[in-house]
Scaffold this motif. Structure first.
Motif, PDB file in Angstrom:
ATOM      1  N   ASP A  21      -0.454 -12.669   3.973  1.00 16.86           N
ATOM      2  CA  ASP A  21       0.402 -11.960   3.012  1.00 16.86           C
ATOM      3  C   ASP A  21      -0.350 -10.794   2.382  1.00 16.86           C
ATOM      4  OD1 ASP A  21       2.508 -13.805   3.385  1.00 16.86           O
ATOM      5  OD2 ASP A  21       1.706 -15.126   1.829  1.00 16.86           O
ATOM      6  N   SER A  22      -1.603 -11.039   2.024  1.00 11.50           N
ATOM      7  CA  SER A  22      -2.410 -10.002   1.395  1.00 11.50           C
ATOM      8  C   SER A  22      -2.605  -8.813   2.325  1.00 11.50           C
ATOM      9  CB  SER A  22      -3.771 -10.566   0.986  1.00 11.50           C
ATOM     10  OG  SER A  22      -4.633  -9.548   0.531  1.00 11.50           O
ATOM     11  N   LEU A  23      -2.899  -9.074   3.591  1.00 14.66           N
ATOM     12  CA  LEU A  23      -3.137  -7.981   4.535  1.00 14.66           C
ATOM     13  C   LEU A  23      -1.848  -7.224   4.835  1.00 14.66           C
ATOM     14  CD1 LEU A  23      -5.649  -9.825   6.869  1.00 14.66           C
ATOM     15  CD2 LEU A  23      -6.150  -8.103   5.123  1.00 14.66           C
ATOM     16  N   ALA A  24      -0.716  -7.921   4.857  1.00 13.37           N
ATOM     17  CA  ALA A  24       0.567  -7.225   4.999  1.00 13.37           C
ATOM     18  C   ALA A  24       0.812  -6.323   3.794  1.00 13.37           C
ATOM     19  CB  ALA A  24       1.705  -8.236   5.153  1.00 13.37           C
ATOM     20  N   ALA A  25       0.440  -6.803   2.614  1.00 14.86           N
ATOM     21  CA  ALA A  25       0.573  -5.981   1.413  1.00 14.86           C
ATOM     22  C   ALA A  25      -0.320  -4.755   1.492  1.00 14.86           C
ATOM     23  CB  ALA A  25       0.230  -6.809   0.175  1.00 14.86           C
ATOM     24  N   SER A  26      -1.515  -4.905   2.057  1.00 19.34           N
ATOM     25  CA  SER A  26      -2.425  -3.760   2.186  1.00 19.34           C
ATOM     26  C   SER A  26      -1.808  -2.668   3.044  1.00 19.34           C
ATOM     27  CB  SER A  26      -3.766  -4.214   2.776  1.00 19.34           C
ATOM     28  OG  SER A  26      -4.499  -4.979   1.838  1.00 19.34           O
ATOM     29  N   VAL A  27      -1.129  -3.056   4.105  1.00 20.27           N
ATOM     30  CA  VAL A  27      -0.435  -2.076   4.945  1.00 20.27           C
ATOM     31  C   VAL A  27       0.646  -1.361   4.133  1.00 20.27           C
ATOM     32  CG1 VAL A  27       1.078  -1.789   6.949  1.00 20.27           C
ATOM     33  CG2 VAL A  27      -0.943  -3.256   7.107  1.00 20.27           C
ATOM     34  N   ALA A  28       1.413  -2.126   3.364  1.00 20.30           N
ATOM     35  CA  ALA A  28       2.488  -1.531   2.567  1.00 20.30           C
ATOM     36  C   ALA A  28       1.929  -0.596   1.486  1.00 20.30           C
ATOM     37  CB  ALA A  28       3.322  -2.638   1.925  1.00 20.30           C
ATOM     38  N   LEU A  29       0.841  -0.991   0.838  1.00 21.31           N
ATOM     39  CA  LEU A  29       0.240  -0.150  -0.193  1.00 21.31           C
ATOM     40  C   LEU A  29      -0.309   1.145   0.398  1.00 21.31           C
ATOM     41  CD1 LEU A  29      -1.720  -2.862  -2.226  1.00 21.31           C
ATOM     42  CD2 LEU A  29       0.394  -1.719  -2.903  1.00 21.31           C
ATOM     43  N   ALA A  30      -0.963   1.047   1.551  1.00 26.11           N
ATOM     44  CA  ALA A  30      -1.498   2.252   2.194  1.00 26.11           C
ATOM     45  C   ALA A  30      -0.374   3.196   2.594  1.00 26.11           C
ATOM     46  CB  ALA A  30      -2.344   1.880   3.401  1.00 26.11           C
ATOM     47  N   GLY A  31       0.730   2.638   3.091  1.00 29.48           N
ATOM     48  CA  GLY A  31       1.870   3.475   3.439  1.00 29.48           C
ATOM     49  C   GLY A  31       2.431   4.195   2.230  1.00 29.48           C
ATOM     50  N   ALA A  32       2.518   3.478   1.102  1.00 30.09           N
ATOM     51  CA  ALA A  32       3.007   4.102  -0.127  1.00 30.09           C
ATOM     52  C   ALA A  32       2.061   5.201  -0.591  1.00 30.09           C
ATOM     53  CB  ALA A  32       3.167   3.044  -1.217  1.00 30.09           C
ATOM     54  N   ALA A  33       0.753   4.943  -0.523  1.00 25.69           N
ATOM     55  CA  ALA A  33      -0.222   5.956  -0.926  1.00 25.69           C
ATOM     56  C   ALA A  33      -0.153   7.175  -0.014  1.00 25.69           C
ATOM     57  CB  ALA A  33      -1.627   5.354  -0.912  1.00 25.69           C
ATOM     58  N   GLU A  34       0.028   6.950   1.270  1.00 24.10           N
ATOM     59  CA  GLU A  34       0.137   8.060   2.215  1.00 24.10           C
ATOM     60  C   GLU A  34       1.342   8.930   1.877  1.00 24.10           C
ATOM     61  OE1 GLU A  34      -0.888   7.992   6.716  1.00 24.10           O
ATOM     62  OE2 GLU A  34       1.211   7.377   6.572  1.00 24.10           O
ATOM     63  N   ALA A  44     -13.135  -3.104  -0.297  1.00 21.09           N
ATOM     64  CA  ALA A  44     -14.482  -3.541  -0.645  1.00 21.09           C
ATOM     65  C   ALA A  44     -14.858  -4.816   0.100  1.00 21.09           C
ATOM     66  CB  ALA A  44     -14.589  -3.773  -2.148  1.00 21.09           C
ATOM     67  N   GLU A  45     -16.142  -4.949   0.368  1.00 21.93           N
ATOM     68  CA  GLU A  45     -16.681  -6.134   1.023  1.00 21.93           C
ATOM     69  C   GLU A  45     -17.026  -7.200  -0.015  1.00 21.93           C
ATOM     70  OE1 GLU A  45     -20.783  -7.546   3.263  1.00 21.93           O
ATOM     71  OE2 GLU A  45     -20.319  -5.416   3.180  1.00 21.93           O
ATOM     72  N   HIS A  46     -16.312  -8.313   0.040  1.00 22.53           N
ATOM     73  CA  HIS A  46     -16.623  -9.483  -0.788  1.00 22.53           C
ATOM     74  C   HIS A  46     -16.662 -10.699   0.121  1.00 22.53           C
ATOM     75  CE1 HIS A  46     -16.108  -7.450  -4.655  1.00 22.53           C
ATOM     76  NE2 HIS A  46     -15.048  -6.860  -4.147  1.00 22.53           N
ATOM     77  N   HIS A  47     -17.505 -11.664  -0.210  1.00 20.21           N
ATOM     78  CA  HIS A  47     -17.637 -12.868   0.612  1.00 20.21           C
ATOM     79  C   HIS A  47     -17.451 -14.123  -0.236  1.00 20.21           C
ATOM     80  CE1 HIS A  47     -19.068 -10.556   4.053  1.00 20.21           C
ATOM     81  NE2 HIS A  47     -19.837  -9.885   3.209  1.00 20.21           N
ATOM     82  N   ASN A  48     -16.923 -15.167   0.428  1.00 21.63           N
ATOM     83  CA  ASN A  48     -16.773 -16.487  -0.189  1.00 21.63           C
ATOM     84  C   ASN A  48     -15.928 -16.430  -1.450  1.00 21.63           C
ATOM     85  OD1 ASN A  48     -17.201 -19.287  -0.289  1.00 21.63           O
ATOM     86  ND2 ASN A  48     -18.960 -19.060  -1.661  1.00 21.63           N
ATOM     87  N   MET A  49     -14.901 -15.582  -1.437  1.00 26.15           N
ATOM     88  CA  MET A  49     -13.991 -15.475  -2.574  1.00 26.15           C
ATOM     89  C   MET A  49     -12.581 -15.769  -2.089  1.00 26.15           C
ATOM     90  SD  MET A  49     -15.519 -12.223  -4.712  1.00 26.15           S
ATOM     91  CE  MET A  49     -14.527 -12.653  -6.149  1.00 26.15           C
ATOM     92  N   ALA A  50     -12.019 -16.865  -2.568  1.00 28.69           N
ATOM     93  CA  ALA A  50     -10.714 -17.314  -2.086  1.00 28.69           C
ATOM     94  C   ALA A  50      -9.582 -16.392  -2.499  1.00 28.69           C
ATOM     95  CB  ALA A  50     -10.437 -18.725  -2.608  1.00 28.69           C
ATOM     96  N   THR A  51      -9.836 -15.453  -3.392  1.00 30.32           N
ATOM     97  CA  THR A  51      -8.782 -14.576  -3.900  1.00 30.32           C
ATOM     98  C   THR A  51      -8.851 -13.159  -3.346  1.00 30.32           C
ATOM     99  OG1 THR A  51     -10.158 -14.075  -5.828  1.00 30.32           O
ATOM    100  CG2 THR A  51      -8.566 -15.872  -6.045  1.00 30.32           C
ATOM    101  N   ILE A  52      -9.743 -12.896  -2.387  1.00 26.15           N
ATOM    102  CA  ILE A  52      -9.888 -11.542  -1.833  1.00 26.15           C
ATOM    103  C   ILE A  52      -9.931 -11.616  -0.308  1.00 26.15           C
ATOM    104  CG2 ILE A  52     -11.382  -9.506  -1.696  1.00 26.15           C
ATOM    105  CD1 ILE A  52     -12.229  -9.988  -4.525  1.00 26.15           C
TER     106      ILE A  52
END
Length: 333
Positions: A21-34, A44-52
């Motif tokens: 769901d998050s990655l689908a949202a990223s596509v939608a946000l990038a499209g809106a920004a474009e 950003a690169e984050h590791h071992n974070m269940a919310t990112i």
């Protein structure tokens, strides 16, 4: 008013949602920004974070690039001490080959994780000490001028991927100035040294092949909505959720009431957390424009990279759209 507006997508995984769901949202946000005229989107690169969801940053960039057409996409940033410079050069050389002229590479030296995760990444505690040398090694690979005899990064784009130094202290400012690279300050969550770091960067900048004049990107939080009250409500909900994630150390599903969260934010420790988002534009499009204009002037930013914090994807998209339209509109006389 800055002429360049960009987007920092934190790729959040909300409670009850999945990484997909998050990655689908990223596509939608990038499209809106474009569509709204933003210059770039960074992850950003984050590791071992269940919310990112952006831990495999280069993979996310490639996915979003395949679903957009013109907007620049990049890392804000890759934590270089976690990686071999050669591997990062290969990843971003591949991205530049597939999407020429659209890829950025921001570099930081923080771990992006806790001590246990650092060990799982095979990161040595001293690896941050070689960050300047690693940046030069990476730069050499991307430009086809390897500093390691007999080693080259394949594939490599026709043009080198532009590098940006990310930071929240004077170290990053001094390094960016010495190397003649653009400097991006993480003032959206680490605001304290912003003005001093920008001043040091501009005063000590040395021109390079990539950049003739200093170039500053400043991070800022944004919640824009049709009405002031709606924007404030969205900000309150978003920052409560952020606080929940912080005090539960990123674990999804921890239950804290709004009253408990507000009580924590009123405590000394909570006030310190609240200060991390000191630079936040919240309100109507006009209010957001006025705040961003004053902020950019105060810190001499050439570009603002905005992190939109509304809880729902629809509200974040609307915030992106309203902000883009407001910043593009002629200033009132």
């Amino acid at each position: 008013m800055p002429t360049v507006l960009s987007l920092l997508d934190l790729a959040p995984i909300a409670a009850g949602q999945t990484a997909r769901d998050s990655l689908a949202a990223s596509v939608a946000l990038a499209g809106a920004a474009e569509r709204a005229g933003y210059q770039r989107v960074w992850y950003a690169e984050h590791h071992n974070m269940a919310t990112i969801a952006s831990s495999a940053t280069s993979v996310v960039i490639g996915h979003v690039a395949a679903h957009t057409s013109t907007i620049r996409l990049g890392a804000g940033g890759i934590m270089l001490p976690n990686h071999s410079p050669l591997v990062i050069a290969e990843q971003f050389g591949t991205l530049e080959t597939l999407y020429p002229g659209r890829i950025d590479l921001g570099l930081g030296r923080a771990p992006g994780s806790d001590q246990v995760t650092m060990r799982a990444l095979r990161r040595d505690h001293s690896s941050a000490d070689t960050f300047p040398q690693d940046v030069l090694e990476l730069q050499g690979y991307l430009a086809g001028k390897s500093v390691i005899p007999g080693v080259q990064a394949v594939p490599r784009g026709d043009q080198p991927v532009p590098l940006y130094i990310l930071g929240s202290s004077l170290f990053g400012a001094q390094l960016a100035a010495k190397l003649g690279l653009p400097y991006a300050f993480a003032s959206h969550f680490a605001p304290d040294a912003l003005h001093q770091a920008v001043r040091v960067y501009r005063q000590t900048f040395t021109p390079s092949e990539q950049l003739a004049e200093p170039y500053v990107i400043a991070g800022v939080n944004v919640v824009a909505a049709a009405s002031h009250d709606e924007a404030v409500a969205q900000k309150t909900a978003a920052y409560r959720a952020r606080t929940r994630a912080f005090i539960s150390r990123g674990a999804v599903g921890q239950n804290f009431t709004d009253a408990e969260i507000d009580a924590f934010l009123a405590s000394p420790g909570g006030q310190n957390l609240a200060q991390m988002t000191r630079y936040t534009a919240v309100g109507t499009p006009d209010e957001v424009r006025d705040y961003l204009t004053e902020f950019a002037t105060s810190c001499e930013a050439d570009e603002l990279i905005t992190a939109h914090h509304a809880q729902s994807v629809e509200d974040r998209i609307r915030s992106i759209e309203l902000t883009g339209a407001a910043m593009a509109a002629p200033a009132a006389v």
